[in-house]
Design an enzyme around this catalytic site. Structure first.
Site, PDB file in Angstrom:
ATOM      1  N   HIS A 173     143.307 124.874   3.888  1.00 46.39           N
ATOM      2  CA  HIS A 173     143.966 123.640   4.032  1.00 46.39           C
ATOM      3  C   HIS A 173     143.050 122.647   4.371  1.00 46.39           C
ATOM      4  O   HIS A 173     143.332 121.386   4.756  1.00 46.39           O
ATOM      5  CB  HIS A 173     145.106 123.640   4.815  1.00 46.39           C
ATOM      6  CG  HIS A 173     146.116 125.106   4.860  1.00 46.39           C
ATOM      7  ND1 HIS A 173     146.954 124.966   3.806  1.00 46.39           N
ATOM      8  CD2 HIS A 173     145.992 126.148   5.732  1.00 46.39           C
ATOM      9  CE1 HIS A 173     147.528 125.974   4.183  1.00 46.39           C
ATOM     10  NE2 HIS A 173     146.852 126.963   5.090  1.00 46.39           N
ATOM     11  N   SER A 303     123.832 103.579  -4.291  1.00 40.97           N
ATOM     12  CA  SER A 303     124.990 102.593  -4.603  1.00 40.97           C
ATOM     13  C   SER A 303     124.343 100.971  -4.778  1.00 40.97           C
ATOM     14  O   SER A 303     123.214 100.990  -4.030  1.00 40.97           O
ATOM     15  CB  SER A 303     125.793 102.356  -3.277  1.00 40.97           C
ATOM     16  OG  SER A 303     126.712 101.007  -3.299  1.00 40.97           O
TER      17      SER A 303
END
EC number: 4.3.2.2
Length: 498
Positions: A173, A303
């Protein structure tokens, strides 16, 4: 406005799969030259077989066809198709123009699907098998995509073997769970890809030739050509099938081979897409945790605004394209469901797009994943730090057992551990500090009987179970035997187009 455009022009749209991502080899498979060369080869095989079985076709006609297999006047073919509104007949006329002596016997007895469908099935040049068993001139003579997938598995197998015993925090999870190893996690990826490799091989081996069946699959035109000689019609089908490299052809077809074949192939490719998406999602999450990174080149920019960033661009590309690949299986599912009776033409335009895109996309994500797998970087110190943050909680059961062996009460020890664990958790969650549970245990005189054992009780390798042995057994028994047929192509490195 007329359809089509100049695909080499910056003023015209061109599929990014062809212009940015897919390999030149796979793009060539979907080129007009490759397709129409295959059509001409099929017409030649048909003529040769018909001649062998007694039809009045001369050696001179056969030789004329052989000499012009690659002599394709694309401009004339385009003009003929615009005039006739029929792509196959346009190329029959174009081929006949450069083969005047053979013009009358080209496509003799055949229907359009003789070239259209069979071109999609021929192992050496087929659209369907382009991603299953394509053999290109000058290549390693091994199935292109199967080889690509085998190389990915091989690279990851090397990675898993090297890190079979390196402990890492497991997640369920996406919450901290018991420890596993970096190599064992990688084997989860490999296992899915091995299933994909086996499925690709199965689809390739199950493919059958459409063969020589005529307009509605009854072979009526060929029965007429051979004056009712059923045996010769059977022989014709068998001979052309063998010339195309197939062991068997469909006994039953309509005008086309059943479109469920397209479902079978694209389902396998879609399943491969799901595997790649899962693997690259894991890599992206691990990059965020700073435990693992894909290759990042010296001049690469992460970036335009944030110079420090190292975005997992390759993995993101794989996920993006894999999603597209997974959706494409819906096209053949719907197409097969609406093929009226012996066939309807609403399959044609759809198949031109979805089949090509599926193979080009699969080619791209496999090449990119191979590139990733050849340069994965692991940061053991980061992994170790994360383990230290979580392991004290996981070790509490071992600590309780050690205290019981030293003469303590399980219930008293459990309560002591519970209180200290809550205090340590508060430091982590409320104060943003490090997990200090072990320091608290070391400072508590109650636990003095086992203070000398704490290092052993907290050894990460003691929490990974049989992960290392599982990796070794999995690689030896399942992975290496599966890769053995591809040993000759393992040295090929992956290069990204962009």
């Amino acid at each position: 406005m007329a359809a089509g455009g100049d695909y080499g022009s910056p003023d015209s749209y061109r599929s990014p799969l062809a212009s940015r991502y897919a390999s030149p080899e796979m793009c060539f498979v979907f080129s007009d030259r490759y397709k129409f060369q295959t059509w001409r080869q099929l017409w030649l095989w048909l003529a040769e077989a018909e001649q062998t079985l007694g039809l009045p076709i001369t050696d001179e006609q056969i030789q004329e066809m052989k000499s012009n297999l690659d002599n394709i006047d694309f401009k004339m073919a385009a003009e003929e198709e615009k005039r006739l509104r029929h792509d196959v007949m346009a190329h029959v006329h174009t081929f006949g123009h450069c083969c005047p002596k053979a013009a009358g016997i080209i496509h003799l007895g055949a229907t359009s699907c003789y070239v259209g469908d069979n071109t999609g099935l021929i192992p050496s040049s087929g659209v369907i098998t382009a991603h299953c068993s394509l053999r290109l001139p000058g290549s390693d003579n091994s199935p292109v995509s199967v080889s690509q997938l085998a190389r990915v598995i091989s690279r990851l197998a090397d990675f898993a073997k090297e890190r079979a015993s390196l402990p890492t925090l497991g997640f369920t999870h996406f919450q901290p769970a018991q420890l596993t190893t970096v190599g064992k996690r990688c084997c989860l990826w490999i296992q899915d890809l091995c299933m994909d490799l086996q499925n690709l091989k199965r689809v390739r081996d199950d493919l059958r030739f459409r063969g020589v069946k005529g307009t509605t699959g009854t072979q009526a035109s060929f029965l007429q050509l051979f004056e009712g000689d059923d045996h010769k019609v059977e022989q014709l089908d068998k001979m052309v099938t063998e010339k195309a490299g197939f062991k068997r052809a469909f006994i039953i077809t309509g005008q086309t081979y059943t479109r469920k074949v397209d479902i079978e192939v694209l389902s396998v490719l879609a399943s491969l897409g799901a595997s790649v998406h899962k693997i690259c999602t894991d890599i992206r999450l691990l990059a965020n945790l700073k435990e693992m990174e894909e290759p990042f080149e010296k001049q690469q920019i992460g970036s335009s605004a944030m110079p420090y960033k190292r975005n997992p661009m390759r993995s993101e590309r794989c996920c993006s394209l894999a999603r597209h690949l997974m959706t494409l299986v819906m096209d053949p599912l719907q197409t097969a469901s609406v093929q009226w009776f012996e066939r309807t033409l609403d399959d044609s335009a759809n198949r031109r797009i979805c089949l090509a895109e599926a193979f080009l996309t699969a080619d791209t994500i496999l090449n990119t994943l191979q590139n990733i797998s050849e340069g994965l970087v692991v940061y053991p110190k980061v992994i170790e730090r994360r383990i230290r943050q979580e392991l004290p909680f996981m070790a509490t059961e071992n600590i309780i057992m050690a205290m019981v062996k030293a003469g303590g009460s399980r219930q008293d020890c459990h309560e002591k551990i519970r209180v200290l664990s809550q205090q340590a958790a508060s430091v982590v969650k409320q104060e943003g500090g490090d997990n200090d549970l072990i320091e608290r245990i070391q400072a508590d005189a109650y636990f003095s009987p086992i203070h000398s054992q704490l290092d052993r009780l907290l050894d990460p390798s003691s929490f990974t179970g049989r992960a290392c042995q599982q990796v070794q057994r999995f690689l030896e028994e399942e992975v290496y035997p599966l890769l053995k047929p591809y040993e000759s192509v393992m040295k090929v490195k992956a290069e990204l187009c962009l």
